[in-house]
Design an enzyme around this catalytic site. Structure first.
Site, short mmCIF file in Angstrom:
data_model
loop_
_atom_site.label_atom_id
_atom_site.label_comp_id
_atom_site.label_asym_id
_atom_site.label_seq_id
_atom_site.Cartn_x
_atom_site.Cartn_y
_atom_site.Cartn_z
N GLY A 71 0.77 -1.09 0.14
CA GLY A 71 0.02 0.09 0.08
C GLY A 71 0.81 1.27 -0.09
O GLY A 71 0.49 2.30 -0.78
N ASN A 151 -8.29 3.92 8.49
CA ASN A 151 -7.64 2.58 9.13
C ASN A 151 -7.90 2.27 10.88
O ASN A 151 -8.03 1.32 11.35
CB ASN A 151 -6.07 2.38 9.00
CG ASN A 151 -5.42 3.78 9.27
OD1 ASN A 151 -5.54 4.56 8.53
ND2 ASN A 151 -4.63 3.70 10.12
N GLN A 179 -7.78 -0.24 3.47
CA GLN A 179 -8.55 -0.92 4.43
C GLN A 179 -10.02 -1.38 4.00
O GLN A 179 -10.57 -2.06 4.51
CB GLN A 179 -8.60 0.17 5.61
CG GLN A 179 -7.40 0.43 6.45
CD GLN A 179 -7.02 -0.85 7.03
OE1 GLN A 179 -7.79 -1.72 7.40
NE2 GLN A 179 -5.86 -0.75 7.73
N THR A 237 11.95 -7.37 -11.86
CA THR A 237 11.39 -8.76 -12.09
C THR A 237 10.35 -8.91 -11.18
O THR A 237 10.22 -8.92 -10.02
CB THR A 237 12.44 -9.73 -12.15
OG1 THR A 237 13.32 -9.62 -12.97
CG2 THR A 237 11.81 -11.28 -12.54
N CYS A 324 1.97 6.42 24.18
CA CYS A 324 2.41 6.78 25.39
C CYS A 324 3.80 6.87 25.34
O CYS A 324 4.53 6.13 25.22
CB CYS A 324 1.78 5.72 26.71
SG CYS A 324 1.74 6.51 27.99
C1 LIG Z 1 -5.15 3.28 5.05
C2 LIG Z 1 -3.74 2.32 4.75
N1 LIG Z 1 -2.96 2.96 3.84
C3 LIG Z 1 -1.51 2.27 3.56
C4 LIG Z 1 -1.23 1.37 4.42
C5 LIG Z 1 0.07 0.67 4.16
O1 LIG Z 1 0.15 -0.09 3.35
P1 LIG Z 1 1.46 -1.41 3.55
O2 LIG Z 1 1.79 -1.88 4.68
O3 LIG Z 1 1.13 -2.55 2.40
O4 LIG Z 1 2.61 -0.40 2.92
C6 LIG Z 1 -1.71 0.79 5.33
C7 LIG Z 1 -1.26 -0.21 6.25
O5 LIG Z 1 -1.02 -0.01 7.48
C8 LIG Z 1 -3.25 1.38 5.55
O6 LIG Z 1 -3.93 0.86 6.87
#
Ligand SMILES: Cc1ncc(COP(=O)(O)O)c(C=O)c1O
Length: 373
Positions: A71, A151, A179, A237, A324
């Site tokens: 992501g 998230n 998400q 690749t 924290c």
């Molecule tokens: C909303 C959102 N975007 C992007 C990511 C990042 O994805 P990745 O951990 O595959 O790089 C996350 C994962 O924590 C996510 O919750």
């Protein structure tokens, strides 16, 4: 190891059927998809089959999908690629204050390069107002990037409406769907987006694999230059094994969407009701009451620190919404943007359910919480 896993938004286990699909490509069909002999052709067929499976879940053509390393890479590819390629047309990006660091931090980097970024506020449920998007657009705006589902609190953004506004103004529209993919419908034409990011490890594929949807005809500079892999959009690749995994995971996700809407949602709602029954106003739910991922329950436990509560619950795997440091509790930037009061938000805990969550686990989780809270 905690015995009850309620942290599916952090990551999911690899589905056994996904693990099985990957297996032959580890030691048997190990060819390079670029090779013209049989080993190569077998690997190439596997990659293209997986691409078609991802495309099928998103409702697009296979040629509109590229595989990435996750992501974060998908998001970086979009933000940096679009900013670089369209910088002569404009230097303004629009995003929201509740994005994942994989959007916020590339935006901060681009600001250092001279771009201007608008971070739209959200309301108390974590939602962006499409009217704010419209107002933020200038003739300099080249990209709008708003996440599909948050998230932390699970709030769903009005992406289809924002996409319409983007299109009216001729601005590219991206959504980070890390998400939402596999939990709710993520058909690109229904959402109206030009670009959409997928993270494999949120959808029962391994970590380190993702995908990016790029609407046909949209060109921008790749993040990784090299040979012509992935239609010249991402060199290197192909990771045949993980591509196969993501393809299988997307096929399974398509078949599992209805169950997420019914069973997973029902368990999440049961969890929420049980907490309300036992603790009343001592527990406050964050996020939008309806426009929310069906698996996510983000709550503030009044009068405690989320991390300390979780420490007393070693059988439960969940996340806290506040950090924290040296005795100081800092709210997450998402809760801050939602204007959650610090004394309330310090007790934030995110429970996220998934494919393997059972009613027994939820009932047990409630019992365990009752013992320590
Ligand atoms: C909303 C959102 N975007 C992007 C990511 C990042 O994805 P990745 O951990 O595959 O790089 C996350 C994962 O924590 C996510 O919750």
């Amino acid at each position: 190891m905690p015995s009850i896993y309620l942290d599916y938004n952090a990551t999911t286990p690899v589905d056994p059927a996904v693990a099985e699909a990957m297996q032959p490509y580890i030691a048997t069909y190990y060819g390079n998809p670029s090779s013209t002999h049989g080993y190569g052709r077998t690997a190439k067929d596997a990659v293209e089959g997986a691409r078609a499976q991802v495309a099928d879940l998103l409702g697009c053509a296979p040629e509109e999908i590229i595989f990435t390393g996750g992501g974060s890479e998908s998001n970086n590819t979009v933000l940096k690629g679009v900013a670089y390629t369209y910088r002569h047309q404009g230097n303004h990006l629009i995003t929201s204050a509740v994005e994942h660091p994989a959007i916020i931090n590339p935006c901060r980097f681009l600001e250092q390069q001279g771009l201007r970024v608008t971070y739209l506020p959200v309301d108390r449920t974590g939602m962006v107002d499409p009217a704010d998007v419209r107002q933020a657009i200038t003739p300099q705006t080249i990209l709008i990037s708003i996440m599909h589902a948050n998230n932390e609190v699970g709030t769903l953004q009005p992406i289809a409406e924002i996409s319409r506004i983007a299109r009216e103004h001729g601005v590219l529209m991206h959504t980070d769907a890390a998400q939402s993919v596999g939990k709710i419908a993520t058909r690109v034409n229904e959402l109206g987006v030009d670009l959409l990011s997928v993270a494999g490890h949120k959808v029962y594929a391994p970590k380190g694999i993702g995908a990016l949807y790029i609407r046909s005809g949209i060109a921008f500079e790749p993040l990784i230059h090299g040979a012509g892999h992935e239609f010249g959009r991402r060199a290197g690749t192909e990771n045949v094994i993980f591509n196969v995994a993501l393809g299988k995971a997307c096929e399974l996700a398509k078949g599992d969407l209805a169950r997420y809407q019914r069973e997973v949602r029902r368990l999440r709602d049961l969890f929420q009701e049980e907490l309300a029954k036992r603790f009343g106003e001592r527990v406050v739910v964050n996020g939008h009451p309806e426009q929310r991922l069906p698996n996510t329950l983000h709550v503030n436990f009044r009068g405690v620190i989320g991390a300390e509560l979780l420490e007393k619950l070693p059988e439960l795997a969940a996340s806290t919404g506040s950090a924290c440091h040296a005795g100081e509790v800092a709210l997450s930037s998402v809760l801050e943007a939602m204007q959650v009061a610090p004394d309330l938000g310090m007790g934030a805990v995110r429970f996220s359910l998934g494919r393997y969550t059972t009613r027994e686990e939820i009932e047990r989780a409630v019992e365990l919480i009752e013992r320590v809270y």
